[in-house]
Design a protein around this motif. Structure first.
Motif, short mmCIF file in Angstrom:
data_model
loop_
_atom_site.label_atom_id
_atom_site.label_comp_id
_atom_site.label_asym_id
_atom_site.label_seq_id
_atom_site.Cartn_x
_atom_site.Cartn_y
_atom_site.Cartn_z
N TRP A 127 -4.08 18.82 6.60
CA TRP A 127 -3.21 19.48 7.57
C TRP A 127 -3.79 20.83 7.93
O TRP A 127 -4.26 21.57 7.09
N LYS A 128 -3.69 21.15 9.22
CA LYS A 128 -4.03 22.51 9.65
C LYS A 128 -2.92 23.46 9.23
O LYS A 128 -3.16 24.54 8.76
N ASP A 129 -1.68 23.03 9.43
CA ASP A 129 -0.53 23.89 9.16
C ASP A 129 0.69 23.01 8.92
O ASP A 129 0.64 21.79 9.13
N PRO A 130 1.81 23.61 8.51
CA PRO A 130 3.01 22.82 8.21
C PRO A 130 3.51 22.04 9.42
O PRO A 130 4.08 20.96 9.27
N ASP A 189 0.85 -1.19 0.00
CA ASP A 189 0.00 0.00 0.00
C ASP A 189 0.88 1.23 0.00
O ASP A 189 1.93 1.24 0.64
N PRO A 190 0.45 2.27 -0.66
CA PRO A 190 1.24 3.50 -0.61
C PRO A 190 1.22 4.07 0.80
O PRO A 190 0.23 3.94 1.52
N VAL A 191 2.34 4.67 1.21
CA VAL A 191 2.38 5.30 2.53
C VAL A 191 1.55 6.57 2.48
O VAL A 191 0.93 6.98 3.45
N LEU A 192 1.55 7.17 1.28
CA LEU A 192 0.81 8.42 1.15
C LEU A 192 0.35 8.55 -0.29
O LEU A 192 1.09 8.22 -1.21
N HIS A 193 -0.90 8.96 -0.48
CA HIS A 193 -1.25 9.34 -1.84
C HIS A 193 -2.16 10.55 -1.87
O HIS A 193 -2.85 10.86 -0.90
N MET A 194 -2.09 11.26 -2.99
CA MET A 194 -2.88 12.47 -3.17
C MET A 194 -3.70 12.29 -4.42
O MET A 194 -3.21 11.78 -5.43
N GLU A 195 -4.97 12.73 -4.34
CA GLU A 195 -5.83 12.51 -5.50
C GLU A 195 -6.62 13.75 -5.83
O GLU A 195 -7.12 14.44 -4.94
N LYS A 201 4.04 21.72 -1.80
CA LYS A 201 3.71 22.60 -0.68
C LYS A 201 2.34 22.24 -0.12
O LYS A 201 2.07 22.43 1.07
N ILE A 202 1.48 21.72 -0.98
CA ILE A 202 0.19 21.25 -0.48
C ILE A 202 0.40 20.01 0.38
O ILE A 202 -0.15 19.89 1.47
N LEU A 203 1.27 19.14 -0.09
CA LEU A 203 1.57 17.93 0.68
C LEU A 203 2.16 18.29 2.05
O LEU A 203 1.89 17.63 3.05
N ALA A 204 2.94 19.37 2.08
CA ALA A 204 3.60 19.75 3.33
C ALA A 204 2.76 20.67 4.19
O ALA A 204 3.22 21.16 5.22
N GLY A 205 1.54 20.94 3.76
CA GLY A 205 0.65 21.75 4.59
C GLY A 205 0.89 23.25 4.50
O GLY A 205 0.36 24.02 5.29
N ILE A 206 1.69 23.68 3.52
CA ILE A 206 1.96 25.11 3.39
C ILE A 206 0.83 25.79 2.63
O ILE A 206 0.42 26.89 2.96
N HIS A 207 0.35 25.14 1.58
CA HIS A 207 -0.85 25.60 0.89
C HIS A 207 -1.98 24.62 1.17
O HIS A 207 -1.74 23.43 1.35
N THR A 208 -3.23 25.13 1.16
CA THR A 208 -4.37 24.21 1.22
C THR A 208 -4.95 24.11 -0.18
O THR A 208 -4.97 25.09 -0.91
N PRO A 209 -5.44 22.92 -0.56
CA PRO A 209 -6.06 22.80 -1.88
C PRO A 209 -7.36 23.63 -1.92
O PRO A 209 -7.88 24.04 -0.89
N ASP A 210 -7.86 23.87 -3.15
CA ASP A 210 -9.14 24.57 -3.29
C ASP A 210 -10.24 23.76 -2.59
O ASP A 210 -10.06 22.59 -2.29
#
Ligand SMILES: Nc1ncnc2c1ncn2[C@@H]1O[C@H](COP(=O)(O)OP(=O)(O)OP(=O)(O)O)[C@@H](O)[C@H]1O
Ligand SMILES: [Mg+2]
Lengths: 328, 519
Positions: B86-89, B16-22, B62-71
């Protein structure tokens, strides 16, 4: 952090709340000023009268002139604590010159020139010795006030000349002379910042001094000019104040530097330099003036006025920060 | 070996992936930067994230790291299969996400130790005072692991860009991460440091750390990655095992069309090469500075590109800065057009027709809160002004032409430079110096963080400038770049020039030999 205003405005339909929100994002400090005026028009008697409005403008005019100079100093990332003291020295010297029988225009010019000289010295030390502007101008804050006392002997000097008085206390077409002077200073400053090389270099230096130097910008010369202009405007402020008070007073202009700095910050200029506009500063000046005037009309005593003023400064900047974050 | 690698890849697919973004989307003030992109990260893999400048790689990470939030409705991050936001980085960091940012984010007036350990709790004694000895020891451990000989007590402001990058890497390694994002970690490192970095990456892989690796250097990608993902203009284009692709194919995916390999300069047409006698535009005689540069002499002829190679710390940047009047000379003489000149400030250098693209665009090049057009024309405002009053019409027209010429990707010339992608920021700095039409162009890592397409463009532009008679001195830590573009190569080591190679005789090995001769 999320651009919630953006998503809201994309939804169809019209909401008062949304419209206000949009306005708030675009106008910010102007909205605070308007809000203050609306509140005061209900609570303070005669607040909206033309006479009172002109009075507000007249009262802020000197701080406004100082704040214009302070704006460019802060844009470079510096600070000028000496402007209040310079107001006193300029007033004392120009009134003394006038009393000695010098032509009133030359007398007034001497006040302005003294301010320019103070600024030149500030600029020279800040640019050449790399001492922090805070330290350099803290020094001149003290020695310039000292000079004002020494030269005047510690007493106010009475101004006799009518032409000189007219600059501070007269009116043209029913509008007080200082208001014209203030307007002139802001128009010129707007033009300088937006349309001259010098103005753009101010932003560049404030934004990144190292890069400015590597780009071949004459950083030191620009800084010297910036402080000189701030000093010159303080000198001008001193002359106008002397004309209004009918005297040159060594105690004049105390705390003016702090009011000027507060106005600049209220106007949205960043204390770290490189960001800000002169239009913002005039709004900041007006906010401070309107609060003072309104509270006076409401018979709030001077001590309490200081308390309210201080609270409003912090609250307004805080509100503005919140706006900046939600817009980003 | 290859079979083993392939097996491992198959295993990845099963794990299983440790992390994925979709379905990640991100819009900045109505400009869509990411549209429905995705990535899957498996434990123990190096995942190459590829794309041109401005493709959206850094924003995605940066989205992955919590610096930006997605739309809103702009996708979802899953950590071990569980959706998270994430709430924050800090929260992302606590969950094991560590980032080496593309732009250096260090506090210059703190020590290396403090920078490395920033964000973690410092060891304290019973009175609650920081135990500095232990702080330095902890930092030393991380530095040792990287094989770096930096002193943890040193202030960051005294470090070169490459050394700062090492500190940035050390910071990311200082705590145990499950996902490590490396956004162009090698952009200003030379081969020696890169080798060490790759050793570390190998170790981390074995420990099961999942690494996202962003780089514009193709050789690196194929040396260390297991899988890749390509973004183009904010869209997901492809993902897969690295064995299923090759450099040309990857470039094609990134650019959307076929592109020739690295730029190779045609037969140079400068007078020297054609056997003619010409006078040097610039000559240095026995230049020494107060730091490292010792007794450097060199000549630059019109129309030639001279590559300046060497290891980090060899004194290349110092030499160029002294020549541009940023730092003082201790001794020696500079001649421009045969006449001895005094260069005591950049203003003097510019007056003598010398331009300088500095190595660190953020600290030394850009006015971050100003517009793109003003950044480009800041050195040339005078040409577009009459008695000190700027003609914005002229500035706009001139800026437009440079933006087109260098193919700078922006929303509008009024856009703040701080919002541009790294590579596009670099192009803005280069454009500024082209605008003064110099006789001598000093380039310090001119293509740091620039993608292949843009790199080729920059090389073509520099080459074209040389053709028109400009003399170019180019520092680069990327040997293929030095070899591909230079007519002549000078190698520095410990502040001295240790050798000169002609274009024909130069090879990577010979350069490295000269560069390490002092050791
Ligand atoms: N805060 C922001 N506001 C507006 N636009 C932004 C912002 N941040 C990034 N962008 C834009 O998003 C796009 C993608 O930028 P990003 O930095 O992710 O690119 P990148 O793939 O990392 O490029 P590079 O290889 O040059 O580093 C760019 O066009 C950039 O101008
Ligand atoms: Mg990037």
């Amino acid at each position: 952090m999320r651009g919630n205003t953006q998503t809201i405005s994309q939804k169809p339909g019209f909401h008062i709340g949304n419209a206000l929100n949009g306005l708030w994002n675009r106008l910010g400090m102007i909205m605070i000023l308007i809000l203050l005026c609306v509140v005061l028009s209900f609570t303070a008697p005669n607040f909206l009268d033309t006479a009172n409005m002109l009075n507000v403008l007249k009262q802020v005019s000197i701080i406004a002139v100082l704040a214009a100079g302070m704006t460019i100093v802060i844009l470079t990332g510096g600070i000028d604590l000496s402007v209040g003291s310079t107001v006193a020295l300029s007033g004392v010297i120009s009134v003394m010159a006038s009393s000695a029988g010098v032509n009133p225009f030359v007398a007034m010019l001497s006040g302005v020139a003294v301010g320019y000289a103070v600024g030149l010295i500030n600029g020279f030390f800040t640019a050449k010795t790399k001492l922090p502007a805070f330290i350099v101008t803290l020094g001149s804050f003290t020695y310039v006030r000292g000079l004002a006392y020494v030269i005047s002997g510690g007493y106010p000097i009475v101004l006799q000349n009518e032409t000189f008085k007219f600059v501070g206390g007269g009116a043209i077409f029913g509008i007080p002379t200082p208001i014209y002077i203030m307007l002139f200073v802001y128009v010129v400053m707007f033009f300088i910042l937006k349309y001259t090389m010098f103005g753009r270099h101010i932003y560049a230096i404030g934004g990144n001094e190292e890069a400015a130097r590597l780009t071949g910008i004459k950083v030191e010369r620009s800084l010297i000019n910036v402080y000189s202009i701030s000093g010159l405007l303080a000198g001008l402020g001193g002359v106008v104040l002397a004309g209004r008070l009918y005297s040159g007073q060594p105690t004049a202009g105390q705390m003016y530097e702090l009011d000027a700095i507060a106005a600049v910050i209220l106007g949205g200029t960043s204390l770290t330099g490189g960001k800000g506009k002169i239009q913002g500063t005039i709004i900041g000046v007006l906010i401070m003036g309107v609060i003072g005037n309104g509270l006076t009309l409401m018979d709030v005593n001077f001590y309490w006025q200081l308390v309210v003023k201080g609270a409003v400064i912090v609250a307004a900047v805080l509100l503005d920060r919140l706006r900046g974050n939600s817009a980003a | 070996m290859a079979v083993k690698e392939m097996l491992r890849n198959v295993l990845h697919e099963l794990k299983d992936p440790v992390l994925h973004m979709e379905g990640i989307s991100k819009t900045f003030s109505s400009v869509t930067v990411l549209n429905n992109v995705k990535i899957e990260l498996y434990p123990g893999e190096v995942h190459a994230l590829m794309g041109e400048n401005g493709a959206g790689k850094s924003t995605f990470m940066k989205i992955l790291a919590g610096i930006h939030t997605p739309d809103d409705n702009g996708g979802q991050i899953y950590l071990k299969g569980k959706p998270i936001l994430w709430k924050d980085p800090v929260e992302a960091r606590n969950k094991g996400i560590s980032v080496i940012h593309q732009e250096l984010n260090l506090s210059p007036n703190l020590t290396i130790s403090e920078n490395i350990l920033m964000g973690s709790v410092f060891p304290k004694n019973r009175l609650g005072l920081v135990k500095w000895e232990e702080v330095h020891n902890l930092a030393q451990k991380v530095l040792d692991q990287m094989g770096s000989n930096l002193n943890p007590r040193q202030l960051v402001s005294t470090l070169s860009v490459a050394q700062q990058q090492m500190v940035e890497i050390a910071r990311a390694l200082s705590f145990k991460a499950e996902v490590l994002i490396m956004d162009e970690p090698t952009a200003s490192l030379t081969d020696k440091e890169i080798k060490k970095l790759f050793d570390i990456i190998g170790d981390l892989k074995k420990q099961g750390v999942s690494i996202v690796y962003i780089s514009h250097r193709m050789e690196e990608i194929f040396k260390i990655s297991n899988r890749f993902t390509v973004l183009r203009d904010g869209e997901w284009i492809a993902s897969g095992p690295i064995e299923e692709t090759n450099p040309d194919h990857l470039v094609k995916l990134m650019v959307g069309r076929d592109l020739k390999d690295l730029f190779n300069r045609e037969k140079p047409s400068h007078p020297q090469a054609n056997g003619q006698k010409a006078a040097p535009v610039l000559e240095l005689r026995n230049i020494s500075d107060n730091t490292i540069v010792k007794n450097v002499s060199l000549k630059l002829f019109p129309g030639e590109i001279v590559g300046l190679a060497g290891l980090v710390g060899a004194g290349r940047t110092e030499l160029v800065r002294a020549l541009f009047g940023v730092s003082n000379l201790k001794s020696g003489e500079i001649l421009v057009g045969g006449a001895s000149v005094k260069i005591q400030s950049p203003i003097d250098a510019i007056a003598n027709g010398i331009a300088h693209v500095p190595e660190s665009r953020k600290e030394q090049g850009l006015f971050l809160s100003m517009s793109v057009k003003e950044n480009i024309l800041m050195a040339e405002l005078k040409k577009h002004s009459k008695s000190g009053i700027v003609s914005w019409k002229e500035v706009n027209a001139a800026a437009d032409s440079y933006i087109k010429e260098l193919n700078i990707k922006i929303a509008s010339p009024e856009q703040q430079v701080s919002n541009l992608s790294g590579g596009n920021q670099q192009k803005v700095v280069i454009a500024r110096w082209l605008s003064i039409a110099p006789k001598v162009l000093l380039l310090d890592e001119p293509t740091r963080g620039v993608d292949i397409g843009a790199k080729t463009e920059i090389h073509k532009i520099v080459s074209g400038l040389a053709e028109k008679g400009m003399a170019v001195l180019m520092i680069s830590s990327e040997l293929p770049e030095i070899l591909g573009v230079s007519d002549r190569i000078l190698v520095m080591s410990e502040g001295r020039i240790t050798g000169e190679l002609s274009r024909e005789e130069a090879t990577q090995e010979k350069i490295m030999y000269l560069a390490t001769r002092g050791e």
